[in-house]
Design a protein around this motif. Structure first.
Motif, PDB file in Angstrom:
ATOM      1  N   GLN A  74       0.763  -1.289  -0.010  1.00  0.00           N
ATOM      2  CA  GLN A  74      -0.052  -0.168  -0.022  1.00  0.00           C
ATOM      3  C   GLN A  74       0.818   1.363  -0.151  1.00  0.00           C
ATOM      4  OE1 GLN A  74      -3.120  -0.570  -0.606  1.00  0.00           O
ATOM      5  NE2 GLN A  74      -3.118  -2.805  -0.235  1.00  0.00           N
ATOM      6  N   LYS A  75       2.192   1.189  -0.276  1.00  0.00           N
ATOM      7  CA  LYS A  75       3.072   2.448  -0.163  1.00  0.00           C
ATOM      8  C   LYS A  75       3.280   2.782  -1.870  1.00  0.00           C
ATOM      9  CE  LYS A  75       3.263   2.377   4.011  1.00  0.00           C
ATOM     10  NZ  LYS A  75       4.242   1.680   4.583  1.00  0.00           N
ATOM     11  N   THR A  76       3.855   3.846  -2.048  1.00  0.00           N
ATOM     12  CA  THR A  76       3.794   4.340  -3.240  1.00  0.00           C
ATOM     13  C   THR A  76       5.151   4.186  -3.947  1.00  0.00           C
ATOM     14  OG1 THR A  76       2.450   6.357  -2.942  1.00  0.00           O
ATOM     15  CG2 THR A  76       3.900   6.523  -4.945  1.00  0.00           C
ATOM     16  N   MET A  77       5.321   3.599  -5.529  1.00  0.00           N
ATOM     17  CA  MET A  77       6.519   3.556  -5.769  1.00  0.00           C
ATOM     18  C   MET A  77       6.485   4.415  -7.136  1.00  0.00           C
ATOM     19  SD  MET A  77       9.088   1.542  -6.396  1.00  0.00           S
ATOM     20  CE  MET A  77       9.369  -0.305  -6.527  1.00  0.00           C
ATOM     21  N   VAL A  78       7.411   5.155  -7.021  1.00  0.00           N
ATOM     22  CA  VAL A  78       7.707   6.293  -8.224  1.00  0.00           C
ATOM     23  C   VAL A  78       8.648   5.749  -9.075  1.00  0.00           C
ATOM     24  CG1 VAL A  78       8.171   8.636  -8.591  1.00  0.00           C
ATOM     25  CG2 VAL A  78       7.874   8.147  -6.305  1.00  0.00           C
ATOM     26  N   LEU A  79       8.044   5.682 -10.516  1.00  0.00           N
ATOM     27  CA  LEU A  79       8.870   5.326 -11.583  1.00  0.00           C
ATOM     28  C   LEU A  79       9.357   6.675 -12.461  1.00  0.00           C
ATOM     29  CD1 LEU A  79       7.557   2.130 -12.845  1.00  0.00           C
ATOM     30  CD2 LEU A  79       9.161   2.325 -10.984  1.00  0.00           C
ATOM     31  N   ARG A 121       1.324   1.350  -5.137  1.00  0.00           N
ATOM     32  CA  ARG A 121       0.393   2.213  -5.799  1.00  0.00           C
ATOM     33  C   ARG A 121       1.623   2.974  -6.585  1.00  0.00           C
ATOM     34  NH1 ARG A 121      -1.569   7.436  -5.297  1.00  0.00           N
ATOM     35  NH2 ARG A 121       0.069   8.168  -3.620  1.00  0.00           N
ATOM     36  N   LEU A 122       1.318   2.860  -8.050  1.00  0.00           N
ATOM     37  CA  LEU A 122       2.313   3.223  -8.856  1.00  0.00           C
ATOM     38  C   LEU A 122       1.901   5.036  -9.390  1.00  0.00           C
ATOM     39  CD1 LEU A 122       4.480   1.914 -10.434  1.00  0.00           C
ATOM     40  CD2 LEU A 122       2.887   1.361 -12.312  1.00  0.00           C
ATOM     41  N   VAL A 123       3.456   5.724  -9.326  1.00  0.00           N
ATOM     42  CA  VAL A 123       3.059   6.994  -9.696  1.00  0.00           C
ATOM     43  C   VAL A 123       4.487   7.469 -10.538  1.00  0.00           C
ATOM     44  CG1 VAL A 123       3.648   9.405  -8.789  1.00  0.00           C
ATOM     45  CG2 VAL A 123       2.168   7.820  -7.473  1.00  0.00           C
ATOM     46  N   TYR A 124       4.114   8.066 -11.655  1.00  0.00           N
ATOM     47  CA  TYR A 124       5.005   8.231 -12.618  1.00  0.00           C
ATOM     48  C   TYR A 124       5.353   9.831 -12.489  1.00  0.00           C
ATOM     49  CZ  TYR A 124       3.388   3.804 -14.863  1.00  0.00           C
ATOM     50  OH  TYR A 124       3.124   2.514 -14.911  1.00  0.00           O
ATOM     51  N   MET A 125       6.823   9.977 -12.843  1.00  0.00           N
ATOM     52  CA  MET A 125       7.158  11.463 -12.625  1.00  0.00           C
ATOM     53  C   MET A 125       8.425  11.622 -13.316  1.00  0.00           C
ATOM     54  SD  MET A 125       6.946  12.969  -8.852  1.00  0.00           S
ATOM     55  CE  MET A 125       5.442  13.214  -8.491  1.00  0.00           C
ATOM     56  N   ASN A 126       8.852  12.736 -13.478  1.00  0.00           N
ATOM     57  CA  ASN A 126      10.135  13.054 -14.376  1.00  0.00           C
ATOM     58  C   ASN A 126      10.928  13.412 -13.187  1.00  0.00           C
ATOM     59  OD1 ASN A 126      10.474  15.975 -13.869  1.00  0.00           O
ATOM     60  ND2 ASN A 126       8.886  16.301 -15.368  1.00  0.00           N
ATOM     61  N   ALA A 127      12.295  12.965 -13.402  1.00  0.00           N
ATOM     62  CA  ALA A 127      13.469  13.256 -12.419  1.00  0.00           C
ATOM     63  C   ALA A 127      13.601  14.457 -11.596  1.00  0.00           C
ATOM     64  CB  ALA A 127      14.964  12.492 -12.885  1.00  0.00           C
ATOM     65  N   VAL A 128      13.187  15.663 -12.521  1.00  0.00           N
ATOM     66  CA  VAL A 128      13.446  16.830 -11.937  1.00  0.00           C
ATOM     67  C   VAL A 128      12.009  16.977 -10.777  1.00  0.00           C
ATOM     68  CG1 VAL A 128      13.229  19.510 -12.151  1.00  0.00           C
ATOM     69  CG2 VAL A 128      14.430  17.840 -13.707  1.00  0.00           C
ATOM     70  N   GLU A 129      10.977  16.706 -11.094  1.00  0.00           N
ATOM     71  CA  GLU A 129       9.867  16.913 -10.206  1.00  0.00           C
ATOM     72  C   GLU A 129      10.234  15.992  -8.801  1.00  0.00           C
ATOM     73  OE1 GLU A 129       5.355  16.664 -11.810  1.00  0.00           O
ATOM     74  OE2 GLU A 129       6.772  15.318 -12.789  1.00  0.00           O
ATOM     75  N   HIS A 130      10.662  14.626  -9.107  1.00  0.00           N
ATOM     76  CA  HIS A 130      10.914  13.585  -7.935  1.00  0.00           C
ATOM     77  C   HIS A 130      11.789  14.253  -6.920  1.00  0.00           C
ATOM     78  CE1 HIS A 130      13.315  10.829  -6.115  1.00  0.00           C
ATOM     79  NE2 HIS A 130      12.221  10.058  -5.868  1.00  0.00           N
ATOM     80  N   ASP A 131      12.857  14.779  -7.517  1.00  0.00           N
ATOM     81  CA  ASP A 131      13.812  15.462  -6.600  1.00  0.00           C
ATOM     82  C   ASP A 131      13.346  16.632  -6.047  1.00  0.00           C
ATOM     83  OD1 ASP A 131      15.491  13.368  -7.482  1.00  0.00           O
ATOM     84  OD2 ASP A 131      17.278  14.607  -8.266  1.00  0.00           O
ATOM     85  N   LEU A 132      12.604  17.236  -6.553  1.00  0.00           N
ATOM     86  CA  LEU A 132      11.975  18.539  -5.850  1.00  0.00           C
ATOM     87  C   LEU A 132      10.922  18.082  -4.562  1.00  0.00           C
ATOM     88  CD1 LEU A 132      11.431  21.600  -5.591  1.00  0.00           C
ATOM     89  CD2 LEU A 132       9.585  21.228  -7.130  1.00  0.00           C
ATOM     90  N   HIS A 133      10.190  17.203  -5.158  1.00  0.00           N
ATOM     91  CA  HIS A 133       8.945  16.704  -3.866  1.00  0.00           C
ATOM     92  C   HIS A 133       9.446  15.876  -3.043  1.00  0.00           C
ATOM     93  CE1 HIS A 133       5.611  16.938  -7.253  1.00  0.00           C
ATOM     94  NE2 HIS A 133       6.462  18.360  -7.270  1.00  0.00           N
ATOM     95  N   THR A 134      10.548  14.922  -3.051  1.00  0.00           N
ATOM     96  CA  THR A 134      11.110  14.288  -2.235  1.00  0.00           C
ATOM     97  C   THR A 134      11.867  15.009  -0.922  1.00  0.00           C
ATOM     98  OG1 THR A 134      13.106  13.870  -3.515  1.00  0.00           O
ATOM     99  CG2 THR A 134      11.008  12.056  -3.381  1.00  0.00           C
ATOM    100  N   ALA A 135      12.489  16.350  -1.758  1.00  0.00           N
ATOM    101  CA  ALA A 135      13.225  17.221  -0.709  1.00  0.00           C
ATOM    102  C   ALA A 135      12.036  17.852   0.072  1.00  0.00           C
ATOM    103  CB  ALA A 135      13.791  18.384  -1.385  1.00  0.00           C
ATOM    104  N   TYR A 136      10.926  18.084  -0.311  1.00  0.00           N
ATOM    105  CA  TYR A 136       9.866  18.487   0.499  1.00  0.00           C
ATOM    106  C   TYR A 136       9.107  17.463   1.391  1.00  0.00           C
ATOM    107  CZ  TYR A 136       9.869  23.292  -1.069  1.00  0.00           C
ATOM    108  OH  TYR A 136      10.394  24.510  -1.329  1.00  0.00           O
ATOM    109  N   ILE A 137       8.988  16.315   0.969  1.00  0.00           N
ATOM    110  CA  ILE A 137       8.141  15.469   1.992  1.00  0.00           C
ATOM    111  C   ILE A 137       8.817  14.434   2.400  1.00  0.00           C
ATOM    112  CG2 ILE A 137       5.727  16.091   0.915  1.00  0.00           C
ATOM    113  CD1 ILE A 137       7.761  12.972  -0.107  1.00  0.00           C
ATOM    114  N   SER A 138      10.346  14.278   2.205  1.00  0.00           N
ATOM    115  CA  SER A 138      11.212  13.442   2.839  1.00  0.00           C
ATOM    116  C   SER A 138      12.517  14.021   3.227  1.00  0.00           C
ATOM    117  CB  SER A 138      11.149  12.180   1.918  1.00  0.00           C
ATOM    118  OG  SER A 138      12.302  11.286   2.475  1.00  0.00           O
ATOM    119  N   HIS A 139      13.099  14.633   2.508  1.00  0.00           N
ATOM    120  CA  HIS A 139      14.473  14.963   3.032  1.00  0.00           C
ATOM    121  C   HIS A 139      14.448  15.898   4.001  1.00  0.00           C
ATOM    122  CE1 HIS A 139      15.833  13.574  -1.227  1.00  0.00           C
ATOM    123  NE2 HIS A 139      15.038  12.539  -0.688  1.00  0.00           N
TER     124      HIS A 139
END
Lengths: 281, 281
Positions: free
Chosen positions: B137-142, B166-184
């Motif tokens: 039930q967690k998200t996998m980003v590709l 749960r599958l989420v598609y994203m480009n690498a730039v978005e991914h790195d921005l979003h993970t900075a905000y909700i994880s890093h």
């Protein structure tokens, strides 16, 4: 024993449930400024009856527990103390202690008052948030107990014991300093983190799609009620500002290390912070 | 299907357990720089065999999962890509994506690579930390899947499906921005909070006696390994600095409101941060 609980929210309600269950009291009178809270608390069988006047409730109670935000507490405490007789035990559960104890210092009934702070809670509020066993195995801090009458203190200590809580004695100054570090700052960082990410969401709608356990863990306290927390920050302003300053300094240090790409020192800082393992289970 | 997992720690080990259980693979070869990790992973039956050479392991595997810190990943990825044939699927699970995808861009075997990031983890590391159902039930980003061969992508998507993610598609730039905000940033605030309180403990020994759930929640990520996190901060430096800046600004604003005793604005800020309720369950 009959108890009055003023404030039938998360803490007051949870105390009511536990005290009844553990046989500390057999009748609980609820008092709450919000009529809907009182009704809800009765529906949920958290209290046995609800009344609007604290004075009336006190006439039939031995133990009076004040479980309301600290600013409201400071307002009603003088009149509650005025109405206290030698048969009463007045206990608060406020998250700050210096201002409260300054207020009752020298009051002729000071001995009937026991300053308490259960180190337990959740990010929810209101009677619906009250839960069984919220306090089991948690810490109850009692402050400046030398100024409480021995028999009043015994009533509270007996309750703490029956609730299976761990007892810690502390003076009010220590208490307010320590809670700033291990409770109040956690709430400030959570509020600030939520604001940081919510702001970003405005440009980047999908930002929360990736949120997982780590994010939730650091930000869940940001659900906490401003009605409870603004008075805490206000009445512990001096200590909260101190710890906030130190926390901002730590973050700025990390920022500078990143800016300078000094990953070696950053590594050592994280290693140092890992020492928190010895504290947390 | 035979899979090789490079890095048999928390993420690699948990993936191994789940993939075996859900029938995605029937044989798992573990590769780990640390001999003791490999032994432990075999003892715990996380992997079926341990080998020291990735090249050897690849010769017998279809799926190669790289579950090592991002700096180590950047080091070994070129040679893994060089050794990849049309029968291979190479997948990483790194927490940053831009640098990794820049590195493989234009590689003749680029199509065999699928950039993945499972949004799940704990503050622990090593094979002992690997757990069943970490990913359910967690998200996998590709990321940037248009550059992966269709059949390689299908292998990964099928795995994600069987792992009930749960599958989420994203480009690498978005991914790195979003993970900075909700994880890093969550990790940085936790490290900083732990340091703030550990510093204070030196003068005030009893400070942790009062620690309860709220403190633990905001500080538990400070147990996380610097081996994993320094490379993440390094490779997502630009985004992490941005969010850190904003977070420090939010804290400074709160500090100023407290200094000015502007509790009304402080109240409104907390109300605003309460909107996080709509995000968290």
């Amino acid at each position: 024993m009959v108890a009055t609980i003023v404030g039938t929210g998360l803490i007051g309600g949870s105390l009511a449930i536990s005290m009844k269950e553990k046989g500390v009291v057999n009748w609980i009178i609820g008092v709450d400024q919000r009529e809907e809270n009182l009704q809800k608390a009765q529906e949920l069988k958290i209290i046995d009856e609800g009344v609007s006047s604290i004075k009336d409730a006190m006439q039939r109670s031995k133990l009076i527990i004040l479980a309301i935000p600290v600013d409201a507490l400071l307002q009603i405490l003088p009149s509650v103390m005025d109405n206290a007789g030698p048969e009463h035990v007045i206990m608060d559960v406020g998250s700050t202690k210096e201002k409260i104890l300054q207020l009752v210092a020298g009051h002729p009934n000071r001995g009937r008052f026991v300053a308490a702070h259960p180190m337990a809670g959740t990010e929810y509020s209101g009677p619906e948030a009250a839960i069984k066993n919220l306090f089991t195995q948690k810490t109850m801090v009692l402050c400046d107990v030398k100024n409480s009458d021995e028999d009043a203190l015994e009533v509270v200590e007996n309750m703490v014991d029956k609730l299976q809580m761990r007892l810690v004695y502390m003076n009010a100054v220590e208490h307010d300093l320590h809670t700033a570090y291990i409770s109040h700052i956690s709430h400030i960082t959570s509020f600030a983190l939520a604001l940081t990410v919510l702001e970003k969401e405005k440009e980047q709608g999908r930002i929360f799609e990736l949120a997982s356990g780590g994010f939730e863990s650091t930000v869940r306290l940001a659900k906490s009620s401003p009605d409870m927390w603004v008075p805490i920050f206000k009445h512990n302003r001096h200590n909260v500002l101190d710890v906030l300053d130190e926390h901002i300094n730590q973050l700025q240090q990390m920022k500078q290390l990143l800016e300078n790409e000094d990953y070696e020192t950053f590594y050592k800082l994280i290693q140092k912070s890992n020492k928190i393992r010895k504290i947390l289970k």
